[in-house]
Design a protein around this motif. Structure first.
Motif, PDB file in Angstrom:
ATOM      1  N   SER A   2       0.971  -1.045   0.275  1.00 33.81           N
ATOM      2  CA  SER A   2      -0.359   0.215   0.144  1.00 33.81           C
ATOM      3  C   SER A   2       1.196   1.654  -0.013  1.00 33.81           C
ATOM      4  O   SER A   2       2.110   1.196   0.499  1.00 33.81           O
ATOM      5  CB  SER A   2      -1.248  -0.233   1.700  1.00 33.81           C
ATOM      6  N   THR A   3       0.322   2.161  -0.837  1.00 32.13           N
ATOM      7  CA  THR A   3       1.227   3.497  -0.795  1.00 32.13           C
ATOM      8  C   THR A   3       0.313   4.751  -0.525  1.00 32.13           C
ATOM      9  O   THR A   3      -0.948   4.548  -1.077  1.00 32.13           O
ATOM     10  CB  THR A   3       1.754   4.334  -2.237  1.00 32.13           C
ATOM     11  N   ARG A   4       1.096   4.967   1.175  1.00 41.73           N
ATOM     12  CA  ARG A   4       0.100   6.035   2.030  1.00 41.73           C
ATOM     13  C   ARG A   4       1.466   7.046   1.508  1.00 41.73           C
ATOM     14  O   ARG A   4       2.347   7.890   1.447  1.00 41.73           O
ATOM     15  CB  ARG A   4       0.458   5.065   3.476  1.00 41.73           C
ATOM     16  N   LEU A   5      -0.084   8.888   1.652  1.00 39.21           N
ATOM     17  CA  LEU A   5       0.712   9.767   2.009  1.00 39.21           C
ATOM     18  C   LEU A   5       0.035  10.766   2.642  1.00 39.21           C
ATOM     19  O   LEU A   5      -1.003  10.570   2.282  1.00 39.21           O
ATOM     20  CB  LEU A   5       1.170  10.313   0.707  1.00 39.21           C
ATOM     21  N   ARG A   6       0.603  11.812   3.082  1.00 40.55           N
ATOM     22  CA  ARG A   6      -0.216  12.718   4.056  1.00 40.55           C
ATOM     23  C   ARG A   6      -0.115  13.699   3.434  1.00 40.55           C
ATOM     24  O   ARG A   6       1.221  14.013   3.921  1.00 40.55           O
ATOM     25  CB  ARG A   6      -0.653  11.922   5.955  1.00 40.55           C
ATOM     26  N   CYS A  27      -5.307  12.553   3.089  1.00 46.51           N
ATOM     27  CA  CYS A  27      -4.506  11.694   3.184  1.00 46.51           C
ATOM     28  C   CYS A  27      -4.550  10.999   1.706  1.00 46.51           C
ATOM     29  O   CYS A  27      -6.221  10.552   1.228  1.00 46.51           O
ATOM     30  CB  CYS A  27      -5.582  10.887   4.273  1.00 46.51           C
ATOM     31  N   ILE A  28      -3.908   9.997   1.565  1.00 45.23           N
ATOM     32  CA  ILE A  28      -4.176   9.234  -0.255  1.00 45.23           C
ATOM     33  C   ILE A  28      -3.498   7.532   0.649  1.00 45.23           C
ATOM     34  O   ILE A  28      -2.359   7.598   1.447  1.00 45.23           O
ATOM     35  CB  ILE A  28      -2.956   9.913  -0.939  1.00 45.23           C
ATOM     36  N   GLY A  40       2.492   7.445  11.577  1.00 46.11           N
ATOM     37  CA  GLY A  40       3.853   7.075  11.283  1.00 46.11           C
ATOM     38  C   GLY A  40       3.430   7.330   9.703  1.00 46.11           C
ATOM     39  O   GLY A  40       4.509   6.296   8.610  1.00 46.11           O
ATOM     40  N   ALA A  41       3.038   7.334   8.836  1.00 44.41           N
ATOM     41  CA  ALA A  41       2.433   7.009   7.704  1.00 44.41           C
ATOM     42  C   ALA A  41       3.022   8.426   6.564  1.00 44.41           C
ATOM     43  O   ALA A  41       3.614   9.744   7.317  1.00 44.41           O
ATOM     44  CB  ALA A  41       0.933   7.474   6.679  1.00 44.41           C
ATOM     45  N   PRO A  42       4.117   8.511   5.705  1.00 44.62           N
ATOM     46  CA  PRO A  42       4.720   9.217   5.258  1.00 44.62           C
ATOM     47  C   PRO A  42       4.291  10.771   4.880  1.00 44.62           C
ATOM     48  O   PRO A  42       3.256  10.338   4.287  1.00 44.62           O
ATOM     49  CB  PRO A  42       5.163   8.912   3.758  1.00 44.62           C
ATOM     50  N   THR A  43       4.656  11.943   4.932  1.00 51.51           N
ATOM     51  CA  THR A  43       3.748  12.712   4.606  1.00 51.51           C
ATOM     52  C   THR A  43       4.811  14.218   4.206  1.00 51.51           C
ATOM     53  O   THR A  43       6.151  14.081   4.223  1.00 51.51           O
ATOM     54  CB  THR A  43       4.172  14.016   6.133  1.00 51.51           C
ATOM     55  N   LEU A  44       3.555  15.137   3.627  1.00 50.22           N
ATOM     56  CA  LEU A  44       4.223  15.958   2.711  1.00 50.22           C
ATOM     57  C   LEU A  44       4.202  17.210   2.974  1.00 50.22           C
ATOM     58  O   LEU A  44       2.797  17.456   3.315  1.00 50.22           O
ATOM     59  CB  LEU A  44       3.711  15.814   1.528  1.00 50.22           C
ATOM     60  N   THR A 486       0.522   9.536  -7.637  1.00 51.50           N
ATOM     61  CA  THR A 486       2.107   9.439  -7.158  1.00 51.50           C
ATOM     62  C   THR A 486       2.664  10.454  -7.575  1.00 51.50           C
ATOM     63  O   THR A 486       1.690  11.503  -7.943  1.00 51.50           O
ATOM     64  CB  THR A 486       2.420   8.288  -8.396  1.00 51.50           C
ATOM     65  N   LEU A 487       3.679  10.630  -6.982  1.00 48.90           N
ATOM     66  CA  LEU A 487       4.226  12.691  -6.916  1.00 48.90           C
ATOM     67  C   LEU A 487       4.942  12.156  -7.474  1.00 48.90           C
ATOM     68  O   LEU A 487       5.752  11.991  -8.249  1.00 48.90           O
ATOM     69  CB  LEU A 487       4.774  12.109  -5.513  1.00 48.90           C
ATOM     70  N   VAL A 488       4.656  13.278  -8.892  1.00 46.41           N
ATOM     71  CA  VAL A 488       4.829  13.679 -10.232  1.00 46.41           C
ATOM     72  C   VAL A 488       5.742  14.275 -10.441  1.00 46.41           C
ATOM     73  O   VAL A 488       6.871  14.420 -10.700  1.00 46.41           O
ATOM     74  CB  VAL A 488       3.738  13.580 -11.444  1.00 46.41           C
ATOM     75  N   VAL A 489       5.663  15.375  -9.276  1.00 45.48           N
ATOM     76  CA  VAL A 489       6.084  16.850  -9.203  1.00 45.48           C
ATOM     77  C   VAL A 489       6.291  17.049  -7.611  1.00 45.48           C
ATOM     78  O   VAL A 489       5.708  17.139  -7.727  1.00 45.48           O
ATOM     79  CB  VAL A 489       5.070  18.031 -10.239  1.00 45.48           C
TER      80      VAL A 489
END
Ligand SMILES: [Zn+2]
Length: 546
Positions: A2-6, A27-28, A40-44, A486-489
């Motif tokens: 699973s790919t997660r991003l906050r 949240c993604i 603990g999910a990765p954050t931006l 997906t983080l494209v930029v």
């Protein structure tokens, strides 16, 4: 996996969900927006930045045989704007060089749309017989989900059904054609007029003029295909480019076409090019937008003209002939089997040219006099009114009255007397309104339920802008763009270029159509009936309207 991003603490503009500038996390997970994520999910870190859904372009020309003809016609653009392969993190395979200009090559189109924060794009005019070509180009246009509209307003088989009063058969044919070509919506360009011009009759100028070879009128074509789209429950209604594009006085035929819809749901495209008073040049924007304002079943995109280079690419052959003759520029004209036409002429909109200045002003009037941004959305009819790369400058004109007024002082005022813009329009678009006209509105008009918003379940297409006093700069260089999770930029640099999804529909139809259609193919087509449908279209068809 699973790919997660906050996306942490950005100021969110998500008008479809009633969110106007609230600081919150987005949240993604696995390519979609989710309500929350475990700690603990990765954050931006988006604190202090502006967060919107990815942009949705309802009307562009980027992936078609016509675009390819335009690329061939414009070698000077190839030399002037090289686009080296970007330094991607996901491997060299998807990193391609190309060229830009007003009609970029395929990969470059995808990279540049993504770099602008757009993640969904439709090509608005594809000859059905050339659908394979469009699918191949979309395959090579990364970072965006894409689809196209199939041209039907001058199609020989369709015209025969209209002439015979066979409305159900016309609808079944439209359904078959959408499924066979993997298209998303029905497009009409200059109904009947392209066929009239191709066959030696003069272009049609009113919706009750008769295409003599078939005995049909633009009105009948408009009614038949609008009903077809609505009865088939297509996610997007019929997409109409009216008769008389670009000619003074065409506001009359535009209003008549809108009135002919008589309550039917319909989308009228690049209405700036259809809002000219007459008999000389003047603005008819107020009349058109007033009609749209008071008819909630109708929607439009503006087709703004931006000063600078453009390339006009349209199925409307006769208008391109006029432009070629009046401008003296080179051109291409193609008759595409029995389906549609195509004309291409490069063009330069100059602020010192009176007609270009009027066109620019009319587009802005349409935006500024619109009462419902959900139904009056942004386009430049890329690359007809200007490149998609000019969207940020257009947004600035809408958001900043002082920039607009300064620009107005520099343009040729000769034809602007009596225009609402010259009289002073004080409105300034808010960030929320910009979010509506660039993503939430187009997504809703297209019937794309998972696009244009950031609610739970939506596709994780997200654009993050770093605040900048220069609005054009802010919208031109998003800090982060996320496509399908997906983080494209990243930090303003294109880093990944995933393949986009194909957006298409496959409505049902009555098989009783097929024997007659096969006979028609046997008699008139260069392609066998069995070979016509495109095979292997990726991704499942999208659902029809409930
Ligand atoms: Zn167009």
């Amino acid at each position: 996996m699973s790919t997660r991003l906050r996306i942490l603490g950005g100021t969110v503009h998500d008008p479809a969900n009633g969110v106007d500038g609230e600081v919150r996390d987005i949240c993604i997970e696995d390519g979609h927006i989710v309500a929350d994520l475990p700690g603990g999910a990765p954050t931006l870190d988006a604190r202090g930045m502006i967060v919107m859904a990815g942009g949705v372009d309802i009307h562009s020309h980027l992936a078609s045989s016509s675009c390819n003809h335009a690329r061939r016609l414009l070698p000077e653009e190839r030399s002037a704007d090289p686009a080296p392969a970007p330094a991607l993190l996901d491997g060299a395979a998807s990193s391609r060089s190309g060229t830009g200009g007003t009609v970029p090559t395929t990969f470059t189109s995808g990279y540049r749309y993504a770099g602008l924060g757009y993640t969904t794009v439709f090509d608005a005019a594809v000859a059905p017989v050339m659908a394979r070509h469009s699918h191949a180009e979309l395959e090579d246009t990364p970072c965006v989900d894409g689809g196209f509209f199939a041209l039907m307003g001058n199609d020989e088989y369709l015209l025969r059904q209209v002439a015979a009063g066979e409305k159900e058969r016309a609808r079944d044919y439209a359904a078959w054609l959408l499924g066979a070509t993997g298209a998303y919506a029905i497009k009409i360009v200059n109904p009947g007029g392209v066929e009239a011009w191709k066959s030696g009759q003069r272009n049609l100028s009113g919706i009750d003029d008769v295409l003599t070879a078939h005995g049909v009128t633009p009105r009948a074509i408009l009614e038949t295909l609008a009903d077809s789209a609505n009865q088939l429950q297509l996610p997007h209604p019929v997409h109409i480019h009216c008769n008389n594009l670009g000619l003074p006085g065409n506001v009359a035929v535009t209003l008549a076409s809108m009135q002919a819809m008589a309550g039917r749901r319909a989308h009228f495209t690049h209405v700036q090019f259809h809002s000219y008073g007459g008999p000389g040049w003047s603005s008819g924007a107020a009349q058109v937008i007033e009609y749209v304002n008071s008819h909630p079943e109708l929607s439009v995109d503006v087709g703004q003209v931006m000063f600078g280079p453009a390339t006009t690419i349209t199925a409307d052959g006769p208008v391109e002939y006029l432009l070629h003759k009046s401008s003296g520029r080179k051109w291409v004209n193609i008759d595409i089997e029995l389906e549609t036409g195509c004309g291409i002429v490069p063009f330069q909109y100059k602020d010192k040219a009176a007609v270009s200045a009027l066109q620019w002003a009319i587009g802005l009037e349409l935006f500024l006099l619109s009462r419902d941004p959900w139904r009056v959305v942004l386009s430049t009819d890329h690359p007809n009114g200007g490149s998609f790369l000019s969207y940020p400058a257009l947004i600035q004109l809408l958001m900043d009255r002082s920039v607009r007024e300064e620009r107005l002082k520099q343009v040729n005022p000769k034809l602007l007397a009596g225009s609402a813009l010259a009289d002073g329009l004080t409105r300034e678009y808010t960030l929320n309104e910009v979010a509506i006209i660039t993503r939430a509105g187009p997504a809703r008009l297209l019937g794309l339920r998972q696009k244009g918003h950031l609610g739970t379940g939506a596709d994780a297409d997200v654009t993050v802008y770093a605040r900048n006093a220069d609005i054009a700069q802010m919208f031109a260089t998003p800090r982060y763009v996320i496509k399908g999770g997906t983080l494209v930029v990243e930090e303003g640099q294109l880093r990944r270029a995933p393949t986009g999804r194909r957006l298409h529909v496959r409505p049902g139809y009555d098989d009783a159509l097929l024997p007659d259609l096969k006979r028609y193919f046997d008699a008139h087509s260069t392609i066998a009936f069995e070979n016509y449908p495109v095979q292997g279209i990726p991704d499942d068809p999208l659902p029809l309207r409930p």
